[in-house]
Design a protein around this motif. Sequence first.
Motif, PDB file in Angstrom:
ATOM      1  N   LEU A 189     -63.107   0.625 103.226  1.00 47.30           N
ATOM      2  CA  LEU A 189     -62.380   1.112 102.036  1.00 47.30           C
ATOM      3  C   LEU A 189     -64.149   1.271 101.249  1.00 47.30           C
ATOM      4  CD1 LEU A 189     -59.203   0.943 101.460  1.00 47.30           C
ATOM      5  CD2 LEU A 189     -60.488   2.558 101.504  1.00 47.30           C
ATOM      6  N   ARG A 190     -64.846   0.059 100.856  1.00 50.26           N
ATOM      7  CA  ARG A 190     -66.064   0.036 100.620  1.00 50.26           C
ATOM      8  C   ARG A 190     -66.226  -0.115  98.785  1.00 50.26           C
ATOM      9  NH1 ARG A 190     -71.059   2.854 103.051  1.00 50.26           N
ATOM     10  NH2 ARG A 190     -69.369   4.543 103.767  1.00 50.26           N
ATOM     11  N   MET A 191     -65.184  -0.323  98.280  1.00 49.31           N
ATOM     12  CA  MET A 191     -64.519  -0.294  97.081  1.00 49.31           C
ATOM     13  C   MET A 191     -64.474  -1.705  96.404  1.00 49.31           C
ATOM     14  SD  MET A 191     -60.529   1.521  97.469  1.00 49.31           S
ATOM     15  CE  MET A 191     -60.114   0.327  95.745  1.00 49.31           C
ATOM     16  N   ALA A 192     -63.915  -1.887  95.025  1.00 47.04           N
ATOM     17  CA  ALA A 192     -64.404  -3.118  93.925  1.00 47.04           C
ATOM     18  C   ALA A 192     -62.721  -3.548  94.397  1.00 47.04           C
ATOM     19  CB  ALA A 192     -64.578  -2.940  92.660  1.00 47.04           C
ATOM     20  N   ASP A 193     -62.513  -5.036  94.303  1.00 47.53           N
ATOM     21  CA  ASP A 193     -61.094  -5.194  94.200  1.00 47.53           C
ATOM     22  C   ASP A 193     -60.768  -4.703  92.845  1.00 47.53           C
ATOM     23  OD1 ASP A 193     -62.289  -6.399  96.776  1.00 47.53           O
ATOM     24  OD2 ASP A 193     -62.205  -8.742  95.436  1.00 47.53           O
ATOM     25  N   TYR A 194     -58.661  -4.626  93.108  1.00 53.22           N
ATOM     26  CA  TYR A 194     -58.011  -4.301  92.134  1.00 53.22           C
ATOM     27  C   TYR A 194     -57.001  -5.128  91.789  1.00 53.22           C
ATOM     28  CZ  TYR A 194     -55.900  -2.243  95.343  1.00 53.22           C
ATOM     29  OH  TYR A 194     -54.803  -1.441  97.181  1.00 53.22           O
ATOM     30  N   ASP A 195     -56.546  -5.656  91.252  1.00 58.96           N
ATOM     31  CA  ASP A 195     -55.722  -6.280  90.593  1.00 58.96           C
ATOM     32  C   ASP A 195     -54.401  -5.480  89.058  1.00 58.96           C
ATOM     33  OD1 ASP A 195     -54.177  -8.402  89.353  1.00 58.96           O
ATOM     34  OD2 ASP A 195     -54.893  -9.734  89.675  1.00 58.96           O
ATOM     35  N   LEU A 196     -53.764  -5.140  89.586  1.00 56.99           N
ATOM     36  CA  LEU A 196     -52.682  -4.114  89.078  1.00 56.99           C
ATOM     37  C   LEU A 196     -51.315  -4.877  88.277  1.00 56.99           C
ATOM     38  CD1 LEU A 196     -53.189  -0.997  90.824  1.00 56.99           C
ATOM     39  CD2 LEU A 196     -53.442  -1.158  88.283  1.00 56.99           C
ATOM     40  N   PRO A 197     -50.571  -4.950  86.854  1.00 56.28           N
ATOM     41  CA  PRO A 197     -49.308  -5.527  86.734  1.00 56.28           C
ATOM     42  C   PRO A 197     -48.312  -4.977  87.890  1.00 56.28           C
ATOM     43  CG  PRO A 197     -50.168  -3.666  85.134  1.00 56.28           C
ATOM     44  CD  PRO A 197     -51.340  -3.943  86.520  1.00 56.28           C
ATOM     45  N   GLY A 198     -47.267  -5.778  87.970  1.00 55.14           N
ATOM     46  CA  GLY A 198     -45.826  -4.872  88.857  1.00 55.14           C
ATOM     47  C   GLY A 198     -45.063  -4.147  88.039  1.00 55.14           C
ATOM     48  N   SER A 199     -43.880  -4.161  88.438  1.00 59.47           N
ATOM     49  CA  SER A 199     -42.871  -4.214  87.632  1.00 59.47           C
ATOM     50  C   SER A 199     -41.584  -4.160  88.467  1.00 59.47           C
ATOM     51  CB  SER A 199     -42.645  -2.449  86.826  1.00 59.47           C
ATOM     52  OG  SER A 199     -41.345  -2.617  85.721  1.00 59.47           O
ATOM     53  N   PRO A 200     -41.197  -5.654  88.464  1.00 61.04           N
ATOM     54  CA  PRO A 200     -40.385  -6.385  89.545  1.00 61.04           C
ATOM     55  C   PRO A 200     -39.108  -6.023  89.539  1.00 61.04           C
ATOM     56  CG  PRO A 200     -41.886  -7.832  89.384  1.00 61.04           C
ATOM     57  CD  PRO A 200     -41.926  -6.956  87.821  1.00 61.04           C
ATOM     58  N   GLU A 201     -38.819  -6.140  87.834  1.00 57.44           N
ATOM     59  CA  GLU A 201     -37.751  -5.347  87.280  1.00 57.44           C
ATOM     60  C   GLU A 201     -37.005  -4.145  87.713  1.00 57.44           C
ATOM     61  OE1 GLU A 201     -39.918  -6.424  85.778  1.00 57.44           O
ATOM     62  OE2 GLU A 201     -39.158  -8.534  84.816  1.00 57.44           O
ATOM     63  N   SER A 202     -37.789  -3.207  87.265  1.00 53.57           N
ATOM     64  CA  SER A 202     -37.561  -1.526  87.557  1.00 53.57           C
ATOM     65  C   SER A 202     -37.467  -1.959  89.972  1.00 53.57           C
ATOM     66  CB  SER A 202     -39.163  -0.676  87.267  1.00 53.57           C
ATOM     67  OG  SER A 202     -39.029  -0.634  86.056  1.00 53.57           O
ATOM     68  N   ALA A 203     -38.384  -2.255  90.583  1.00 51.10           N
ATOM     69  CA  ALA A 203     -38.407  -2.244  92.098  1.00 51.10           C
ATOM     70  C   ALA A 203     -37.500  -2.959  92.653  1.00 51.10           C
ATOM     71  CB  ALA A 203     -39.608  -3.090  91.991  1.00 51.10           C
ATOM     72  N   ALA A 204     -36.669  -4.012  92.214  1.00 51.13           N
ATOM     73  CA  ALA A 204     -35.912  -4.860  92.223  1.00 51.13           C
ATOM     74  C   ALA A 204     -34.418  -3.489  92.037  1.00 51.13           C
ATOM     75  CB  ALA A 204     -35.568  -6.068  91.604  1.00 51.13           C
ATOM     76  N   ILE A 205     -34.101  -3.472  91.214  1.00 55.10           N
ATOM     77  CA  ILE A 205     -33.340  -2.018  90.822  1.00 55.10           C
ATOM     78  C   ILE A 205     -33.563  -1.313  91.659  1.00 55.10           C
ATOM     79  CG2 ILE A 205     -32.695  -0.518  88.816  1.00 55.10           C
ATOM     80  CD1 ILE A 205     -33.264  -2.635  86.462  1.00 55.10           C
ATOM     81  N   LEU A 206     -34.190  -0.935  91.813  1.00 54.38           N
ATOM     82  CA  LEU A 206     -34.128   0.542  92.541  1.00 54.38           C
ATOM     83  C   LEU A 206     -33.903   0.323  93.839  1.00 54.38           C
ATOM     84  CD1 LEU A 206     -37.451   2.459  91.296  1.00 54.38           C
ATOM     85  CD2 LEU A 206     -34.861   3.151  90.251  1.00 54.38           C
ATOM     86  N   HIS A 207     -34.426  -0.363  94.758  1.00 48.71           N
ATOM     87  CA  HIS A 207     -34.025  -0.867  95.624  1.00 48.71           C
ATOM     88  C   HIS A 207     -32.743  -1.490  96.428  1.00 48.71           C
ATOM     89  CE1 HIS A 207     -33.498  -4.785  98.764  1.00 48.71           C
ATOM     90  NE2 HIS A 207     -33.914  -3.199  99.899  1.00 48.71           N
TER      91      HIS A 207
END
Length: 274
Positions: free
Chosen positions: A81-99
């Motif tokens: 991939l040869r790209m920079a590392d990334y660090d993104l915010p998640g949305s655990p509450e939204s993910a849990a509701i949708l799951h």
Amino acid sequence: MAASHAPGLAGWFDKAPEADRATVRKAYDAIHDAVVESRTDVLLVIGNDHVANARLNDYADFTFGQAPRHTGPDDWFKPWLRMADYDLPGSPESAAILHEAVRDTGLNVRGVEHNLRFDDNLSVPVHMARLESAGVAIVPVLQNCTVPPVPDERACYSFGQTLGDAIRTQLPDGLRVGLLGSGGLSHEPGGPRYLDIDEKFDRWYLDLLEAGDHEQVLSQATFERMEEAGSGGTAELLSWTVVMGAVGPRPCTSLGYAAVDQWRCGVGAVQWHL
């Protein structure tokens, strides 16, 4: 929205002619601008898991990433991939509701609270659409597009319908949610047609989506037809099918297409206006 995530867009981008690079830059810039201008709070990125997060004999159809942060690319994939590392915010509450909302679809659906292993499925959209600067939280939804039995186009569309209903009715009022299908177009990773791109299929598929008749899409752009255009890769378009189910029958706008041998993949993107 939906867009291709070929690893060549990160690792081998400069090998393509400038005109094709400009086409893809413009498409992904449009995705970045759409996220920013719509003031999206949470972006669901739906993409093929590439068998990176589970064993073949215990493989989920859909995995919701519920971690508070999503980091990548995974170390194993960095050399190509040869790209920079990334660090993104998640949305655990939204993910849990949708799951929770999609657990009764008849598919094997999981929620994972740790950081998943991300290859091009999330990494390329992050890189090309500059999602780190877009001010958006991410919910990755990793999908089985390769391990039999693969949920077919109608199962994925139905899953998308349930997901869309949950977004509209079960998440907090006022939360602005976007969807990005990540994958496709025609390619056959590691197969006898590894160097081939089925441009005829790609353009036919994009035209079909632009017309907006989802029943026609489901009847004609089947899993089997995707496999004919490139086995083990083209069926990543099932992630686009999930988005289609979520937004409902409507035309979309093509953001551009390029067929570049050096990228080993037909590359295109579309946007649905709600």
